[in-house]
Design an enzyme around this catalytic site. Structure first.
Site, PDB file in Angstrom:
ATOM      1  N   HIS A   1       0.949  -1.108  -0.053  1.00  0.00           N
ATOM      2  CA  HIS A   1       0.116  -0.088  -0.083  1.00  0.00           C
ATOM      3  C   HIS A   1       0.964   1.227   0.093  1.00  0.00           C
ATOM      4  CE1 HIS A   1      -3.529   2.536   0.452  1.00  0.00           C
ATOM      5  NE2 HIS A   1      -3.710   1.951   1.709  1.00  0.00           N
TER       6      HIS A   1
ATOM      7  N   HIS B   1      -2.338  -2.358  -9.575  1.00  0.00           N
ATOM      8  CA  HIS B   1      -3.179  -1.633  -8.890  1.00  0.00           C
ATOM      9  C   HIS B   1      -4.582  -2.785  -8.683  1.00  0.00           C
ATOM     10  CE1 HIS B   1      -5.514   1.383  -7.162  1.00  0.00           C
ATOM     11  NE2 HIS B   1      -4.549   2.117  -6.973  1.00  0.00           N
TER      12      HIS B   1
ATOM     13  N   ASP C   1       3.023   5.572  -6.935  1.00  0.00           N
ATOM     14  CA  ASP C   1       4.042   5.634  -6.016  1.00  0.00           C
ATOM     15  C   ASP C   1       5.304   5.550  -7.022  1.00  0.00           C
ATOM     16  OD1 ASP C   1       2.808   5.511  -3.539  1.00  0.00           O
ATOM     17  OD2 ASP C   1       1.983   3.313  -4.162  1.00  0.00           O
TER      18      ASP C   1
HETATM   19  N1  COA Z   1       5.156  -6.992 -10.040  1.00  0.00           N
HETATM   20  C1  COA Z   1       5.203  -8.188 -10.797  1.00  0.00           C
HETATM   21  N2  COA Z   1       3.937  -8.720 -10.915  1.00  0.00           N
HETATM   22  C2  COA Z   1       2.814  -8.141 -10.469  1.00  0.00           C
HETATM   23  C3  COA Z   1       2.721  -6.825  -9.997  1.00  0.00           C
HETATM   24  C4  COA Z   1       4.259  -6.173  -9.660  1.00  0.00           C
HETATM   25  N3  COA Z   1       4.300  -5.081  -8.831  1.00  0.00           N
HETATM   26  N4  COA Z   1       1.607  -6.628  -9.698  1.00  0.00           N
HETATM   27  C5  COA Z   1       1.011  -7.670  -9.882  1.00  0.00           C
HETATM   28  N5  COA Z   1       1.587  -8.684 -10.224  1.00  0.00           N
HETATM   29  C6  COA Z   1       1.393  -9.979 -11.020  1.00  0.00           C
HETATM   30  C7  COA Z   1       0.592 -10.876  -9.879  1.00  0.00           C
HETATM   31  O1  COA Z   1       1.918 -11.509  -9.608  1.00  0.00           O
HETATM   32  C8  COA Z   1      -0.293 -11.575 -10.594  1.00  0.00           C
HETATM   33  O2  COA Z   1       0.285 -12.520 -11.174  1.00  0.00           O
HETATM   34  P1  COA Z   1      -0.163 -14.010 -11.381  1.00  0.00           P
HETATM   35  O3  COA Z   1      -1.702 -13.990 -11.940  1.00  0.00           O
HETATM   36  O4  COA Z   1       0.671 -14.752 -12.236  1.00  0.00           O
HETATM   37  O5  COA Z   1      -0.410 -14.628  -9.992  1.00  0.00           O
HETATM   38  C9  COA Z   1      -1.006 -10.777 -11.407  1.00  0.00           C
HETATM   39  O6  COA Z   1      -0.051  -9.681 -11.751  1.00  0.00           O
HETATM   40  C10 COA Z   1      -2.267 -10.027 -10.909  1.00  0.00           C
HETATM   41  O7  COA Z   1      -1.943  -9.222  -9.740  1.00  0.00           O
HETATM   42  P2  COA Z   1      -2.821  -9.346  -8.569  1.00  0.00           P
HETATM   43  O8  COA Z   1      -2.171 -10.154  -7.577  1.00  0.00           O
HETATM   44  O9  COA Z   1      -4.179  -9.928  -8.871  1.00  0.00           O
HETATM   45  O10 COA Z   1      -3.075  -8.044  -8.107  1.00  0.00           O
HETATM   46  P3  COA Z   1      -3.819  -7.466  -6.682  1.00  0.00           P
HETATM   47  O11 COA Z   1      -4.726  -6.632  -7.282  1.00  0.00           O
HETATM   48  O12 COA Z   1      -4.168  -8.443  -5.620  1.00  0.00           O
HETATM   49  O13 COA Z   1      -2.545  -6.591  -6.387  1.00  0.00           O
HETATM   50  C11 COA Z   1      -0.930  -4.931  -5.694  1.00  0.00           C
HETATM   51  C12 COA Z   1      -2.533  -5.233  -6.455  1.00  0.00           C
HETATM   52  C13 COA Z   1      -1.200  -3.362  -5.965  1.00  0.00           C
HETATM   53  C14 COA Z   1      -1.025  -5.193  -4.357  1.00  0.00           C
HETATM   54  C15 COA Z   1       0.196  -5.356  -6.652  1.00  0.00           C
HETATM   55  O14 COA Z   1       0.029  -4.956  -7.755  1.00  0.00           O
HETATM   56  C16 COA Z   1       1.387  -5.313  -5.996  1.00  0.00           C
HETATM   57  O15 COA Z   1       1.959  -6.010  -5.002  1.00  0.00           O
HETATM   58  N6  COA Z   1       2.264  -4.121  -6.479  1.00  0.00           N
HETATM   59  C17 COA Z   1       3.561  -3.748  -6.030  1.00  0.00           C
HETATM   60  C18 COA Z   1       3.413  -2.984  -4.668  1.00  0.00           C
HETATM   61  C19 COA Z   1       2.832  -1.584  -5.035  1.00  0.00           C
HETATM   62  O16 COA Z   1       3.093  -1.028  -5.869  1.00  0.00           O
HETATM   63  N7  COA Z   1       1.919  -1.093  -4.362  1.00  0.00           N
HETATM   64  C20 COA Z   1       1.229   0.197  -4.553  1.00  0.00           C
HETATM   65  C21 COA Z   1      -0.212   0.015  -4.847  1.00  0.00           C
HETATM   66  S1  COA Z   1      -0.830   1.704  -5.424  1.00  0.00           S
END
Ligand code: COA
Length: 373
Positions: free
Chosen positions: A223, A264, A315
């Site tokens: 987050h 996201h 971010d």
């Molecule tokens: N880097 C690499 N892979 C990513 C990714 C990232 N930053 N964000 C998502 N993915 C991948 C996931 O591993 C998943 O892969 P899979 O389907 O093979 O398992 C796929 O994309 C879908 O992602 P998902 O886990 O469904 O997304 P989510 O909605 O649960 O998670 C976040 C959203 C923000 C938690 C996630 O994108 C993340 O952890 N980002 C990095 C942290 C970040 O920048 N946070 C700030 C958010 S504003």
């Protein structure tokens, strides 16, 4: 009977109505009370946005003057708070822990903590908003063994923060970029920390408890903590020449690696705030000689979009922007708190208007009932 569906992470679940913000899908635009955030960032100062989030309308000039006067009059925190911050310094606490503790302390000192009327909560919201820059700046200066700098009541919110943190207000381009980042960070629907705040207030607890919980949620790297994680990642990459190899290795490794500042839950076709914040970040890089961060970011974002279809989130440009402004990396997420306090408190008040205790269900998958031996 078929098994109930589990909504992991509450993904795709509509929990309640909210009038505060919405991403309009046809234009991919985040709006606060209908106003596109990029237009608010361009035309307003952050104080106007705070007023909008609390009142639903931008202030008239008289309302603005009264609001600014009220905020500036509350910039001075109780002196005992500095002792609390000094006590935290003795440990290796993260500045987010200090901010969380400071808000909890302010709640414990407020005799009126239990008054959840809209009038009382609005007053408390403005007070927390006014106090937070001093808390963040004081923690930074105490850690560095520097003298504290008193707030100035002739400066805007962003300018005054720079003054208390660095002892001077920087070039207008820097303040513009910072002020815009506060507007972009202010509000984003039922994200994890806002949902936490709404959950806490839904038991008819109090605004300080709800904000303290929200800060704890925002701290995590999935987050708000992502803005710090982005900068650690960029420093690890270090130069544009190494960026392509770094991202290729990260994506081809056996273990799934999260690339910070990408992805996201709400946006699947790109975070609507990113192009606008990126423009401010690029302008800043010209002023500060930070072109190498721009180059590294271009390589990462092109590769992530082409290879994975995953776009940068807010971010991603904010991390290096705060770094170029001179802030210490662990202060990035506390700055996010200075902004999101507006959205959290707006949601806390909205939740109380039509409250229902949050109480979801879990589907039991433990052992069958058994006899205690
Ligand atoms: N880097 C690499 N892979 C990513 C990714 C990232 N930053 N964000 C998502 N993915 C991948 C996931 O591993 C998943 O892969 P899979 O389907 O093979 O398992 C796929 O994309 C879908 O992602 P998902 O886990 O469904 O997304 P989510 O909605 O649960 O998670 C976040 C959203 C923000 C938690 C996630 O994108 C993340 O952890 N980002 C990095 C942290 C970040 O920048 N946070 C700030 C958010 S504003």
């Amino acid at each position: 009977m078929s098994a109930p569906e589990i909504a992991k992470g509450l993904a795709g679940v509509y929990l309640d109505y909210s009038r505060i913000s919405k991403v309009f899908e046809d234009t991919n635009t985040l709006t606060y009370y209908g106003y596109p955030v990029q237009d608010l960032a361009e035309k307003c100062r952050f104080e106007d946005v705070a007023y909008l989030l609390w009142h639903g309308e931008l202030p008239t000039s008289e309302q603005r003057a009264a609001f600014i006067a009220e905020e500036r009059a509350q910039r001075t925190v109780p002196p005992a708070l500095f002792d609390v911050i000094r006590q935290c310094r003795a440990t290796s606490s993260h500045p987010m822990d200090v901010v969380r503790t400071a808000i909890s302390f302010l709640g414990a000192r407020d005799e009126n903590w239990g008054d959840n009327s809209p009038e009382a909560n609005l007053k408390k919201s403005i007070r927390l908003f006014a106090h937070l820059p001093m808390i963040v700046a004081a923690d930074h200066r105490i850690r560095k063994g520097l003298e504290l700098i008193a707030p100035r009541d002739d400066l805007d919110y962003a300018d005054n923060f720079f003054h208390m943190y660095f002892g001077k207000v920087p070039e207008p381009e820097v303040v513009r970029c910072f002020d815009a980042s506060l507007t972009f960070y202010a509000e984003h629907g039922f994200n994890a920390s806002t949902f936490t705040a709404r959950t806490i207030i839904s038991s008819l607890s109090d605004i300080y408890s709800a904000v303290t919980g929200a800060i704890g949620s925002l701290k995590g790297p999935l987050h708000g903590g992502a803005n710090e994680a982005v900068m650690h990642m960029l420093l690890e990459i270090d130069s544009p020449e190494k960026a392509q190899q770094w991202i290729d290795d990260a994506l081809s490794g056996k273990e799934k690696k999260l690339i910070m500042g990408f992805g996201h839950r709400v946006y699947r076709n790109g975070d609507s705030r990113v192009p606008h914040m990126t423009r401010y970040f690029h302008d800043l890089a010209k002023v500060k000689g930070g072109e190498k961060w721009v180059e590294i970011e271009n390589i990462l974002s092109t590769t992530m979009t082409e290879k994975k279809g995953i776009h940068p989130n807010l971010d991603f440009p904010v991390g290096p922007a705060y770094y170029m402004m001179g802030f210490d990396i662990p202060v990035f997420t506390p700055i996010f708190v200075m902004s999101r306090i507006t959205g959290w408190t707006a949601h806390i008040m909205e939740q109380l208007e039509a409250n229902k205790l949050m109480r979801p269900l879990s589907l039991y998958n433990g052992p069958d009932q058994r006899i205690v031996p």
